[in-house]
Design an enzyme around this catalytic site. Structure first.
Site, mmCIF file in Angstrom:
data_model
loop_
_atom_site.group_PDB
_atom_site.id
_atom_site.type_symbol
_atom_site.label_atom_id
_atom_site.label_comp_id
_atom_site.label_asym_id
_atom_site.label_seq_id
_atom_site.Cartn_x
_atom_site.Cartn_y
_atom_site.Cartn_z
ATOM 1 N N GLY A 1 4.212 -39.935 -12.898
ATOM 2 C CA GLY A 1 5.281 -39.905 -13.886
ATOM 3 C C GLY A 1 6.678 -40.130 -13.342
ATOM 4 O O GLY A 1 7.659 -39.951 -14.062
ATOM 5 N N GLU B 1 -0.136 -38.308 -7.956
ATOM 6 C CA GLU B 1 -0.810 -39.569 -8.296
ATOM 7 C C GLU B 1 0.108 -40.483 -9.094
ATOM 8 O O GLU B 1 -0.111 -40.729 -10.270
ATOM 9 C CB GLU B 1 -2.136 -39.314 -9.033
ATOM 10 C CG GLU B 1 -2.022 -38.338 -10.180
ATOM 11 C CD GLU B 1 -3.336 -38.061 -10.887
ATOM 12 O OE1 GLU B 1 -4.403 -38.163 -10.267
ATOM 13 O OE2 GLU B 1 -3.280 -37.741 -12.095
ATOM 14 N N GLY C 1 1.920 -43.935 -10.388
ATOM 15 C CA GLY C 1 1.538 -45.316 -10.655
ATOM 16 C C GLY C 1 2.770 -46.199 -10.573
ATOM 17 O O GLY C 1 3.056 -46.841 -9.568
ATOM 18 N N CYS D 1 5.308 -66.527 -32.332
ATOM 19 C CA CYS D 1 5.895 -66.682 -33.660
ATOM 20 C C CYS D 1 6.109 -65.318 -34.295
ATOM 21 O O CYS D 1 5.546 -65.026 -35.359
ATOM 22 C CB CYS D 1 4.984 -67.540 -34.516
ATOM 23 S SG CYS D 1 4.660 -69.112 -33.740
ATOM 24 N N TYR E 1 2.477 -51.799 -15.349
ATOM 25 C CA TYR E 1 2.418 -51.778 -16.815
ATOM 26 C C TYR E 1 3.037 -53.057 -17.396
ATOM 27 O O TYR E 1 3.915 -53.003 -18.258
ATOM 28 C CB TYR E 1 3.123 -50.541 -17.384
ATOM 29 C CG TYR E 1 2.556 -49.244 -16.852
ATOM 30 C CD1 TYR E 1 1.313 -48.789 -17.289
ATOM 31 C CD2 TYR E 1 3.233 -48.489 -15.903
ATOM 32 C CE1 TYR E 1 0.773 -47.599 -16.796
ATOM 33 C CE2 TYR E 1 2.702 -47.306 -15.407
ATOM 34 C CZ TYR E 1 1.485 -46.872 -15.861
ATOM 35 O OH TYR E 1 0.955 -45.707 -15.369
#
Ligand SMILES: *Cc1c(COP(=O)(O)O)cnc(C)c1O
Length: 404
Positions: free
Chosen positions: A236, A272, A274, A350, A379
């Site tokens: 986080g 952990e 990311g 579009c 991400y």
């Protein structure tokens, strides 16, 4: 830092137009960053990489010397990461694990199960007893704990401290710890507690979260007279898309978390992350196809769009970007060019939602110029809706002077 590295800039300008857009990763920069993160943490803090941030095999392999293992959150990630970095420890988390996924994880011999409910614990117990009754399975109980005062408001993605489907409610602790006591499931070894409570917090806030998780876990262990060997305080770490030159303060976080580890010498502390490991090493490089004036504003339409780089659409920000001017123009007619100082960069989809960056300061931006969107190493591609409108997929380039 979101401006492309020299290697990425040079590569971005060498690619033919037809090979754009492309994701360009600087693996040397990733290696340097991962080494910096590892060095900021004391020996006693274990670092796992949350594969869902970016599971490209080259990324997983580049991180390998710097991480203790990988956190996976599906059967797909389990198989994929197992293939990409064979033999490395895996921790299997995520809500809604199916029996087939749990069985696959047992077959693969994952290092840790992050158990998220009493039902999941029973499925795991039944499957593990049936498959390898003598093998020990190390588990952490994932809890949705309250966040220390005021932090809920600051985080962009709160998994904890409010009603969510993640982890066990603290009120279930007694029941679940009770299930593990009394030798009913001798193959399950309760190693400790896991809590990934929020993403998007800064260093001091995350250290405060970690302290409160450890305090809670120790009280749980004392209350139930169970050993507590490990606490995983999750990931986080914030990636700031608005102040593009700023990185997550790994040095401050490392100091705080290492101090916490030192204060608890019997405990293995694990994190952990990311995004804050991999976001900084990737760029989405593309080319301006056209520059248009519309009702007082200007738009640059680039090859590709949010179906490749969904991050700005999903988070509602402007993706930081750098213009790479291209001098040549292959047509006999005038080159479309911006007249205003600020221009909005959109993709080919579009839909008016295909916005990559609004009000970018890019006076004179021309069709044919290239744009490198930064912070695209996490991400980004893997959360995007690739098939919408059936445009071609981007290229993928992993720059690595150590190997090329
Ligand atoms: C997504 C996730 C992470 C990583 O979060 P980042 O914000 O990318 O650091 C870590 N642990 C769990 C359980 C997750 O779901």
């Amino acid at each position: 830092m979101t401006a492309p590295t020299d290697a990425v800039r040079a590569h971005a300008l060498t690619l033919p137009s037809a090979e754009l857009p492309a994701y360009v990763y600087d693996l040397a920069a990733l290696r340097e960053h991962a080494a910096f993160v590892r060095a900021a943490l004391s020996e006693r803090v274990e670092l796992y990489y949350a594969a869902k941030a970016n599971p490209e095999p080259e990324i997983l392999a580049t991180l390998s010397p710097y991480v203790h293992g990988y956190e996976v959150a599906s059967g797909g990630e389990l198989a994929h990461v197992g293939n990409a970095v064979p033999g490395r420890p895996l921790a299997f988390g995520g809500p809604g694990k199916t029996p087939a996924e749990i069985a696959a994880a047992l077959d693969q011999g994952v290092a840790r199960f992050h158990v998220e409910s009493a039902h999941e614990l029973r499925v795991l117990a039944e499957l593990s007893a049936r498959r390898a009754p003598d093998a020990r399975v190390g588990i952490l109980l994932r809890f949705n704990l309250p966040l220390p005062g005021g932090l809920l408001a600051g985080s962009t993605l709160a998994m904890g401290g409010r009603p969510t489907p993640f982890g066990l409610d603290p009120s279930e602790a007694q029941e679940v710890v009770g299930l593990l006591g009394g030798g009913v499931y001798p193959q399950l070894e309760l190693r400790g507690v896991h809590a990934h409570l929020a993403s998007g917090l800064e260093a001091a806030e995350l250290v405060a979260v970690a302290e409160s998780v450890v305090t809670w876990a120790e009280a749980l262990a004392a209350r139930h007279r169970i050993p507590l060997a490990e606490v995983n305080v999750g990931g986080g770490m914030n990636v700031d898309y608005t102040t593009a030159e700023r990185r997550f303060d790994w040095a401050a976080y490392g100091t705080g978390i290492s101090r916490l580890a030192a204060a608890h010498p019997d405990l293995t502390l694990r994190i952990e992350p990311g995004r804050a490991l991999t976001a900084y090493c990737g760029w989405y490089v593309t080319e301006v196809l056209d520059v248009k004036y519309s009702h007082g504003q200007e738009f640059a339409v680039v090859r590709g769009g949010t179906h490749h780089l969904r991050t700005p659409a999903t988070k509602g920000h402007d993706q930081p970007c750098t213009v790479l001017p291209v001098a040549t123009w292959p047509h006999p007619w005038p080159r479309p060019a911006a007249r205003q100082n600020e221009i909005t960069l959109t993709g080919q989809l579009c839909t008016p939602k295909d916005l990559l960056a609004r009000n970018v300061l890019a006076p004179g931006l021309r069709a044919g110029d290239r744009v490198a969107f930064g912070l695209a190493g996490a991400y980004a591609w893997n959360i995007s809706h690739h098939d919408f409108l059936m445009h071609p997929r981007p290229g993928f380039h992993f720059l690595d002077p150590a190997r090329n």
